[in-house]
Structure formats: C-alpha cells, structure tokens
Design a protein around this motif. Structure first.
Motif, PDB file in Angstrom:
ATOM      1  N   TYR A  34       0.832  -1.202   0.000  1.00 24.76           N
ATOM      2  CA  TYR A  34       0.000   0.000   0.000  1.00 24.76           C
ATOM      3  C   TYR A  34       0.864   1.247   0.000  1.00 24.76           C
ATOM      4  O   TYR A  34       2.045   1.208   0.318  1.00 24.76           O
ATOM      5  CB  TYR A  34      -0.965   0.023   1.187  1.00 24.76           C
ATOM      6  N   SER A  56       9.021   3.226 -10.867  1.00 28.76           N
ATOM      7  CA  SER A  56       7.598   3.531 -10.964  1.00 28.76           C
ATOM      8  C   SER A  56       7.383   4.691 -11.928  1.00 28.76           C
ATOM      9  O   SER A  56       8.189   5.626 -11.945  1.00 28.76           O
ATOM     10  CB  SER A  56       7.061   3.916  -9.587  1.00 28.76           C
ATOM     11  N   GLU A 109      -7.042   4.940  -5.716  1.00 24.92           N
ATOM     12  CA  GLU A 109      -6.276   4.687  -6.934  1.00 24.92           C
ATOM     13  C   GLU A 109      -5.190   3.654  -6.647  1.00 24.92           C
ATOM     14  O   GLU A 109      -4.990   3.247  -5.498  1.00 24.92           O
ATOM     15  CB  GLU A 109      -5.643   5.988  -7.450  1.00 24.92           C
ATOM     16  N   LYS A 110      -4.485   3.261  -7.694  1.00 26.33           N
ATOM     17  CA  LYS A 110      -3.363   2.320  -7.544  1.00 26.33           C
ATOM     18  C   LYS A 110      -2.136   2.913  -8.219  1.00 26.33           C
ATOM     19  O   LYS A 110      -2.238   3.597  -9.224  1.00 26.33           O
ATOM     20  CB  LYS A 110      -3.695   0.970  -8.169  1.00 26.33           C
ATOM     21  N   VAL A 111      -0.981   2.641  -7.617  1.00 22.15           N
ATOM     22  CA  VAL A 111       0.301   3.101  -8.160  1.00 22.15           C
ATOM     23  C   VAL A 111       1.098   1.865  -8.563  1.00 22.15           C
ATOM     24  O   VAL A 111       1.309   0.962  -7.748  1.00 22.15           O
ATOM     25  CB  VAL A 111       1.075   3.921  -7.096  1.00 22.15           C
ATOM     26  N   SER A 112       1.531   1.828  -9.816  1.00 22.49           N
ATOM     27  CA  SER A 112       2.319   0.701 -10.315  1.00 22.49           C
ATOM     28  C   SER A 112       3.786   0.874  -9.936  1.00 22.49           C
ATOM     29  O   SER A 112       4.340   1.963 -10.072  1.00 22.49           O
ATOM     30  CB  SER A 112       2.225   0.612 -11.842  1.00 22.49           C
ATOM     31  N   GLU A 121       7.695  -1.526  -9.901  1.00 17.41           N
ATOM     32  CA  GLU A 121       8.391  -2.748 -10.267  1.00 17.41           C
ATOM     33  C   GLU A 121       9.560  -2.913  -9.303  1.00 17.41           C
ATOM     34  O   GLU A 121      10.380  -2.010  -9.152  1.00 17.41           O
ATOM     35  CB  GLU A 121       8.872  -2.688 -11.710  1.00 17.41           C
ATOM     36  N   LYS A 151       6.155  -6.956 -10.704  1.00 12.38           N
ATOM     37  CA  LYS A 151       5.301  -5.776 -10.813  1.00 12.38           C
ATOM     38  C   LYS A 151       4.221  -5.863  -9.732  1.00 12.38           C
ATOM     39  O   LYS A 151       3.623  -6.921  -9.519  1.00 12.38           O
ATOM     40  CB  LYS A 151       4.668  -5.696 -12.197  1.00 12.38           C
ATOM     41  N   VAL A 152       4.001  -4.733  -9.063  1.00 12.47           N
ATOM     42  CA  VAL A 152       3.030  -4.671  -7.971  1.00 12.47           C
ATOM     43  C   VAL A 152       2.226  -3.385  -8.122  1.00 12.47           C
ATOM     44  O   VAL A 152       2.777  -2.342  -8.471  1.00 12.47           O
ATOM     45  CB  VAL A 152       3.751  -4.661  -6.593  1.00 12.47           C
ATOM     46  N   ASP A 153       0.929  -3.469  -7.847  1.00 12.15           N
ATOM     47  CA  ASP A 153       0.095  -2.271  -7.766  1.00 12.15           C
ATOM     48  C   ASP A 153      -0.111  -1.947  -6.297  1.00 12.15           C
ATOM     49  O   ASP A 153      -0.605  -2.784  -5.535  1.00 12.15           O
ATOM     50  CB  ASP A 153      -1.266  -2.497  -8.439  1.00 12.15           C
ATOM     51  N   LEU A 154       0.295  -0.740  -5.900  1.00 12.23           N
ATOM     52  CA  LEU A 154       0.103  -0.294  -4.524  1.00 12.23           C
ATOM     53  C   LEU A 154      -1.245   0.420  -4.430  1.00 12.23           C
ATOM     54  O   LEU A 154      -1.412   1.479  -5.033  1.00 12.23           O
ATOM     55  CB  LEU A 154       1.189   0.698  -4.107  1.00 12.23           C
ATOM     56  N   PRO A 155      -2.207  -0.124  -3.692  1.00  7.67           N
ATOM     57  CA  PRO A 155      -3.442   0.621  -3.479  1.00  7.67           C
ATOM     58  C   PRO A 155      -3.138   1.860  -2.639  1.00  7.67           C
ATOM     59  O   PRO A 155      -2.382   1.789  -1.675  1.00  7.67           O
ATOM     60  CB  PRO A 155      -4.334  -0.346  -2.701  1.00  7.67           C
TER      61      PRO A 155
END
Length: 158
Positions: free
Chosen positions: A46, A76, A128-131, A133, A143-147
């Motif tokens: 997160y 990112s 939203e989400k932040v991509s 790596e 790769k991870v999406d941070l809420p």
C-alpha cells in the motif's frame, strides 16, 4: 583392510550425498526450496495518500525459497526518483539494497524500512493504484500495484 577402506569411503560418500540432497517429503523442486533459488511473493502492499510531493510505499516480501536474495531497486511511472530507505535512530537513510533471507521475510513498514517516492509527477488519491516494479539481485522483477490508502493508514502487524 583395503576392502574395509573402500566400504567406509562408499558409506561416507553416500551419507554426504544424502545430506546434500536433503531428506524432504516433497519431491517438487519447482518450489524454490529444493533447488536453492529464491521464491518471492509480495503481500500487504500500500501507499498512504501523499500530502506533499513525496510518498512512502510499504509491503512485505516473503521468500519461500532455499536461497537469499536482495531487493536492489524500485521503479515507478509515478516518480523518476524512487529509492529504498532504512530507518535508524529515527532517521531515514538511503540504502543500496535490502536482504531477503532464504525462507524469510523482508517487511517494509511505517517507522521502518520503506520505499520512498520523491518529486511525484502527480499525487495519487485514495482508491487509486500506483504501479511499481521491484528489482532483485537474483530473481526476475515483480510488478506490484500499490493501493492508495488514507494518509494515516497503518495496518496492524501480525
């Protein structure tokens, strides 16, 4: 005596081979533990909603593999200046890498080690989400999406 030495040598070699291969009930070597490779999994990711032009990122990396790895960098699209920091004596210090022990965990959390995003290109809002790596010494990037959570979000550690 020569036959006894040969038998003893064979017994030692067999014992060494068994010790090196390990006695495991699992014959699946794709799990990482048996083949001596890291096996990384990310959870709990997160980002608290930023209030300035910088932000922190938090997550846990579990290594179920039989070899250690290192988190060496994070990239990112949100920022061209993403670094990893440790917190010592209430001071943030940029580091080159974080160790991820074999069969262990690396926790990036508030008040401790974390990802730092400087000079944000935009301020993401809650929901939203932040991509990102994650880059490692041995493993392929993840790769991870941070809420994006509330600015004061701080999950309880278990």
């Amino acid at each position: 005596m020569n036959r006894r030495t040969t038998t003893l040598s064979a017994s030692v070699a067999l014992a060494a081979a068994l010790a090196l291969t390990g006695c495991s009930s699992s014959s699946d070597s794709s799990d990482g533990a048996a083949d001596g490779k890291p096996k990384l999994e990310v959870s709990g990711a997160y980002m608290p909603q930023p209030v300035m032009d910088m932000a922190g990122g938090f997550l846990t990396i579990k290594n179920a593999g039989g070899a250690a790895d290192k988190l060496t960098s994070v990239t990112s699209p949100l920022s061209d200046d993403v670094t990893i920091h440790e917190t010592k004596n209430q001071k943030m210090l940029k580091v080159e890498s974080f160790d991820i022990p074999a069969n262990g965990t690396l926790s990036l959390e508030r008040g401790g080690n974390h990802i730092m995003f400087m000079e944000l290109k935009k301020k993401p809002k809650q929901g939203e989400k932040v991509s990102i790596e994650l880059h490692f010494e041995k493993s392929d990037p993840i790769k991870v999406d941070l809420p994006v959570e509330a600015a004061n979000h701080n999950p309880q550690q278990h």
